[in-house]
Design a protein around this motif. Structure first.
Motif, mmCIF file in Angstrom:
data_model
loop_
_atom_site.group_PDB
_atom_site.id
_atom_site.type_symbol
_atom_site.label_atom_id
_atom_site.label_comp_id
_atom_site.label_asym_id
_atom_site.label_seq_id
_atom_site.Cartn_x
_atom_site.Cartn_y
_atom_site.Cartn_z
ATOM 1 N N LYS A 479 -22.983 18.502 5.464
ATOM 2 C CA LYS A 479 -23.984 19.391 6.026
ATOM 3 C C LYS A 479 -24.648 18.793 7.266
ATOM 4 O O LYS A 479 -25.146 19.525 8.112
ATOM 5 N N SER A 480 -24.670 17.489 7.356
ATOM 6 C CA SER A 480 -25.311 16.816 8.496
ATOM 7 C C SER A 480 -24.296 16.618 9.623
ATOM 8 O O SER A 480 -23.253 15.985 9.426
ATOM 9 N N THR A 481 -24.606 17.144 10.799
ATOM 10 C CA THR A 481 -23.714 16.982 11.952
ATOM 11 C C THR A 481 -23.675 15.529 12.409
ATOM 12 O O THR A 481 -22.625 15.031 12.842
ATOM 13 N N GLU A 482 -24.805 14.837 12.301
ATOM 14 C CA GLU A 482 -24.823 13.413 12.678
ATOM 15 C C GLU A 482 -23.876 12.609 11.799
ATOM 16 O O GLU A 482 -23.130 11.757 12.291
ATOM 17 N N MET A 515 -18.709 22.033 15.285
ATOM 18 C CA MET A 515 -19.892 21.974 16.141
ATOM 19 C C MET A 515 -20.443 23.358 16.439
ATOM 20 O O MET A 515 -21.656 23.548 16.564
ATOM 21 N N CYS A 518 -22.229 24.663 13.187
ATOM 22 C CA CYS A 518 -23.424 23.943 12.727
ATOM 23 C C CYS A 518 -24.708 24.633 13.171
ATOM 24 O O CYS A 518 -25.773 24.385 12.604
ATOM 25 N N GLY A 519 -24.635 25.472 14.197
ATOM 26 C CA GLY A 519 -25.798 26.253 14.601
ATOM 27 C C GLY A 519 -26.758 25.538 15.511
ATOM 28 O O GLY A 519 -27.770 26.111 15.918
ATOM 29 N N LYS A 520 -26.470 24.281 15.873
ATOM 30 C CA LYS A 520 -27.346 23.525 16.770
ATOM 31 C C LYS A 520 -26.620 23.273 18.083
ATOM 32 O O LYS A 520 -25.398 23.138 18.106
ATOM 33 N N PRO A 521 -27.354 23.195 19.186
ATOM 34 C CA PRO A 521 -26.683 22.960 20.474
ATOM 35 C C PRO A 521 -26.035 21.580 20.520
ATOM 36 O O PRO A 521 -26.559 20.605 19.962
ATOM 37 N N GLU A 523 -25.905 19.627 22.863
ATOM 38 C CA GLU A 523 -26.684 18.660 23.648
ATOM 39 C C GLU A 523 -27.466 17.713 22.745
ATOM 40 O O GLU A 523 -27.746 16.570 23.124
ATOM 41 N N ASP A 524 -27.813 18.181 21.545
ATOM 42 C CA ASP A 524 -28.571 17.326 20.619
ATOM 43 C C ASP A 524 -27.743 16.140 20.143
ATOM 44 O O ASP A 524 -28.304 15.152 19.658
ATOM 45 N N TYR A 525 -26.435 16.257 20.218
ATOM 46 C CA TYR A 525 -25.549 15.200 19.723
ATOM 47 C C TYR A 525 -24.683 14.650 20.850
ATOM 48 O O TYR A 525 -23.576 14.160 20.615
#
Length: 912
Positions: A479-482, A515, A518-521, A523-525
């Motif tokens: 669940k965590s993209t990181e 990516m 995941c629903g997050k941009p 750029e955050d990663y």
């Protein structure tokens, strides 16, 4: 005003020289090779042995030095496999202090630090009893009372303030010891050890343990050094050489007194820590008691209820043991690791879960607090175990059968060597797959396994694709993209090393899908994606294959912000050109991809971009421009340069590189096939150069473009370039900004214009013009308009060079030519009108040089005047017609002037 002298040049006839010749049989520079026949039963080295034997004797001084070095080596240094545990722990200690930090407020209890809230002491209540036995008990318990007044609690400390307080307590111990206050120092050490029972800020506990264990170690060293001095005086004796039977009775009683004080501590934790810090002192009573004491302490630690506190007590015990016994202490690492494994379930009991939950710690953060301690115990155990593969199998079996065994599995994967992990990789992946649903350290374990597999040289004997599919299935459910990107980095390198490009492309496609979902941009990663791409570029055998994958460029451009895309493009281009082995890039797909990345770099440049950043971008783009080649398709090559000019217009250094590349292309073009291409290249240069900001750079490129046009027979374009150069001379500044400094342009201007004058010798005149040598005439008029200072060396140096050119232009045949270009010697054939025009210019320059000589004399520039007089005299002798009375008179006057102001130290004068 100087006397008028008419310049007349000497026309020199070409003479053919007959040089003597010698007939020789061998070339003087040829290397002679001697063939040596070797016997069948002797090697080459043996055949040379008789020649080298006199030099094999070692220098006597070096021999004695070598013997001294061998004697100086101690027994520990001669053992190759000995591990310096204190040194290894010191490296781990630094890593712990850097990793385990906190922003929470900390508390310290002390009676030896100023400030803080006063709290009541239990021992103060006991002082009120009058019973004799209670008084004795009270005296013993004074060891727990840190001062005769109440203890103070200091709350709300930041991490740095807490560290400062601990260092202050360490200094207080040393001060108390130096002032003969041994009991006070002992009390402070007890106080420090009690701080390790506080787990109100768990996240900082490993670092707190490191800080306080240093304080306890320093206290133990003070006690040991005092006992050693009391026993043996100032004799430097090592721990291994101390014999307990030789210890004086007074020192033995003092040591026993310390042990009694330590044994009288009521609480278990400080008593354990204090005994461990004083373990080394047992040697003054009986050295044979140390190892049994370590075994006893190993079992006593079972009485500590908090598993986090208990495992770090075990770490301290093993550190003390390793500092005393070195390799012999590895059995205690093994014993303490077994003790920890028997109590393993305590770390996940509901009580501990409640404690770390109230501190808002996640389960993975809580378990990570144990990792340094377990790793250290496992490190000593691995050195103790002879068969590591068997130990790993036992540990994996325990992980498979134990509930919530991820901490143990994580430490096993990170602690064992890559060879052992690779052998058991299938079993490890099975355990991970079975327990992945409730693992909180899943990403750390998976990435560690991937790191080990990256070190596999040849993985064909194991199911690479099966392992890759297994980790991919587990990773995509994270669940965590990181965490996903953390796992992706080593496993993608493993795929690059062992699997096909199709398999790698599938992983990249899946990464893009993950990516997006995941629903997050992205750029955050950005930094993590950049690390993934960097590692992939460095590990793939053929870096060109990446650009042929349809998912690579979309992954690079996944981030949409300008800064993220720029950083990504810079990373890809830097590593690509570091690894790219071929001289030229031919593939159109690769060229298109690299062009896209270079455009991203270029478009990121704006008015506020620093100069260093511009240089980095320009360097990468220039590497790309120089690497692209279309071989014989010269038209396509020129089209590529045209596209680059429109794409990279902001960077002057890129435009300069393009001009050089186009000039080289023009010279490469075949005359029969590429006459139009040569003209197009000359036009490209003439149109591109005005875009540059620096006048000096423009002037240099106009000259270069004119010379390239002359080489290719494009006389009109050459003429246009050189005319523009002449008009640009007044704009050239005296200083240019380079590397943050103003650097003079004097030397470069002299070199540039000297080169320009040399080029004018072979440039034919435009027959449509009414003026003879009209570009040279324009140059001379430009020099007059600039109003240079007469005494400036730049000015009169250029006048001398112009005079050299004019003298050469009066000759019947010039010193050099370009094939296919009719120079003025062939064009005019020493026509009288042309010669008169040239000598008229020479006369004017000669008169101007005489004016300069007078100005130098008026300005008291004696040395410059002397050098200029000799320079002009030398040109008259070499190039002037001395039969003419005007030239003879001028030469005589110049020589007289030089003799008048002669400089005996002038090398030029001596040579004349």
């Amino acid at each position: 005003m100087p006397v008028y002298y008419k310049w007349t040049s000497e026309t020199k006839q070409k003479r053919k020289h007959d040089y003597p010749s010698l007939e020789i049989s061998n070339h003087p520079l040829k290397i002679e090779v001697y063939n040596v026949k070797l016997s069948a039963n002797k090697s080459f080295l043996e055949s040379l042995q008789k020649w080298s034997s006199p030099f094999e004797e070692l220098d006597p001084l070096l021999r004695f030095e070598q013997l001294n070095v061998e004697n100086d080596l101690g027994p520990d240094e001669k053992i190759e496999n000995t591990i310096n545990y204190p040194k290894v722990w010191n490296a781990k200690r630094t890593a712990i202090l850097n990793k385990y930090t906190t922003g929470e407020k900390l508390t310290i209890v002390s009676s030896f630090l100023p400030g803080g809230e006063k709290i009541s002491s239990f021992s103060a209540l006991l002082r009120q009893v009058s019973n004799l036995n209670e008084k004795v008990k009270n005296r013993l318990e004074q060891l727990d009372d840190f001062d005769e007044s109440s203890v103070r609690k200091t709350m709300g400390l930041s991490q740095q303030e807490f560290v400062t307080k601990i260092h202050m307590l360490d200094d207080e111990i040393k001060k108390a010891w130096d002032t003969e206050q041994r009991v006070k120092a002992f009390k402070i050490a007890i106080q420090c050890s009690k701080l390790l029972s506080d787990i109100n800020v768990m996240q900082f506990y490993p670092s707190k343990f490191v800080l306080i264990s240093d304080v306890l170690g320093n206290f133990g060293a003070l006690v040991y050094d005092r006992l050693k001095k009391k026993s043996f005086g100032n004799v430097d004796i090592k721990f291994q050489d101390i014999d307990s039977y030789n210890v004086p009775e007074s020192a033995r009683e003092t040591c026993q007194n310390w042990m009694f004080k330590m044994a009288s501590i009521r609480e278990l934790l400080p008593r354990l820590y204090m005994e461990m810090s004083l373990l080394k002192c047992y040697t003054f009573i009986s050295k044979s008691e140390i190892k049994p004491a370590i075994e006893r302490l190993t079992k006593m630690i079972r009485g500590i209820g908090n598993p986090l506190v208990a495992i770090y007590v075990r770490v301290y015990l093993c550190n003390v043991a390793s500092s005393l016994f070195g390799k012999e202490s590895e059995c205690y690492f093994n014993d303490n690791l077994k003790e920890f494994l028997e109590e393993y379930q305590q770390i996940i009991c509901p009580n501990m879960a409640k404690k770390f939950g109230t501190q808002l710690l996640t389960a993975d953060q809580y378990l990570s607090l144990y990792i340094p301690a377990v790793d250290w115990l496992l490190y000593g155990t691995l050195n103790y175990t002879k068969c590591k593969d068997t130990l790993l199998e036992e540990m994996l079996e325990k992980c498979d059968t134990t509930e919530n065994s991820e901490l143990l599995l994580c430490c096993c994967v990170s602690g064992f060597d890559s060879t052992s992990i690779i052998k058991q990789s299938t079993a490890i992946m099975d355990i991970i797959r079975n327990q992945s649903d409730h693992m909180v350290l899943l990403s750390q374990i998976l990435s560690s396994v991937g790191e080990h597999l990256c070190h596999a040289e040849n993985y064909c004997q194991l199911p690479s694709e099966a392992l890759s599919q297994c980790w991919w299935k587990i990773a995509t459910n994270m669940k965590s993209t990181e965490n996903f990107l953390q796992v992706l980095e080593p496993w993608l390198q493993f795929a690059c090393n062992q699997l096909s490009s199709q398999h790698i492309n599938m992983i990249l496609r899946g990464t893009i899908r993950y990516m997006i979902k995941c629903g997050k941009p992205a750029e955050d990663y950005c930094s993590q994606i950049q690390s993934v791409i960097k590692r992939m570029l460095k590990s793939i055998p053929d870096v060109e294959e990446l650009f042929l994958m349809d998912a690579f460029m979309p992954l690079v451009e996944l981030a949409q912000t300008s800064n993220a895309r720029t950083a990504m493009a810079k990373t890809v281009l830097t590593i690509f050109f570091e690894r790219y082995n071929a001289v030229e890039i031919e593939d159109h797909i690769i060229i298109s991809s690299l062009m896209r990345l270079c455009c991203i770099l270029h478009d990121s440049i704006n008015a506020v971009t620093v100069e260093d950043e511009n240089k980095v971008c320009a360097e990468l783009i220039n590497k790309f421009i120089h690497a692209v080649s279309y071989y014989d398709d010269l038209e396509q090559q020129l089209n590529f340069y045209v596209e680059c000019r429109s794409a990279f217009i902001k960077l002057d250094s890129v435009l300069i590189a393009l001009v050089h590349a186009v000039n080289a292309l023009a010279v490469r073009a075949d005359e029969s096939r590429g006459r139009w291409l040569q003209r197009a290249c000359a036009a490209y240069v003439f149109v591109t150069v005005p875009s540059l900001q620096c006048p000096l750079a423009r002037a240099q490129l106009y000259l270069l473009g004119g010379q390239a046009a002359l080489l290719t027979g494009c006389i009109g374009q050459a003429e246009a370039n050189l005319k523009t150069l002449v008009s640009l001379i007044p704009e050239i500044p005296q200083f240019v900004q380079e590397d943050g400094q103003n650097k003079p342009t004097h030397d470069r201007v002299v070199g540039l214009l000297s080169n320009f004058l040399s080029t004018l010798l072979i440039l034919p005149d435009n027959m449509d013009s009414n003026s003879k040598a009209y570009i040279l005439s324009g140059f001379i008029k430009t020099m007059e308009r600039i109003h240079w200072k007469k005494t400036d060396p730049l000015y009169y140096t250029l006048l001398l060079r112009s005079l050299d050119l004019l003298c050469e232009m009066t000759q019947e045949s010039y010193a050099y030519h370009i094939d296919g270009v009719l120079s003025n010697d062939e064009l005019y054939g020493s026509e009288e009108e042309f010669i008169e025009t040239i000598e008229s210019h020479a006369t004017n320059i000669c008169q101007e040089l005489l004016v300069v000589l007078k100005s130098l004399g008026d300005a008291k520039e004696t040395k410059k005047q002397y050098n200029l007089a000799l320079e002009l005299f030398w040109r008259i002798v070499r190039r002037g017609k001395l039969k003419d009375s005007s030239m003879t008179s001028l030469a005589t006057n110049l020589w007289a002037l030089a003799q008048k102001i002669q400089d005996s130290n002038n090398k030029f004068a001596v040579s004349i």
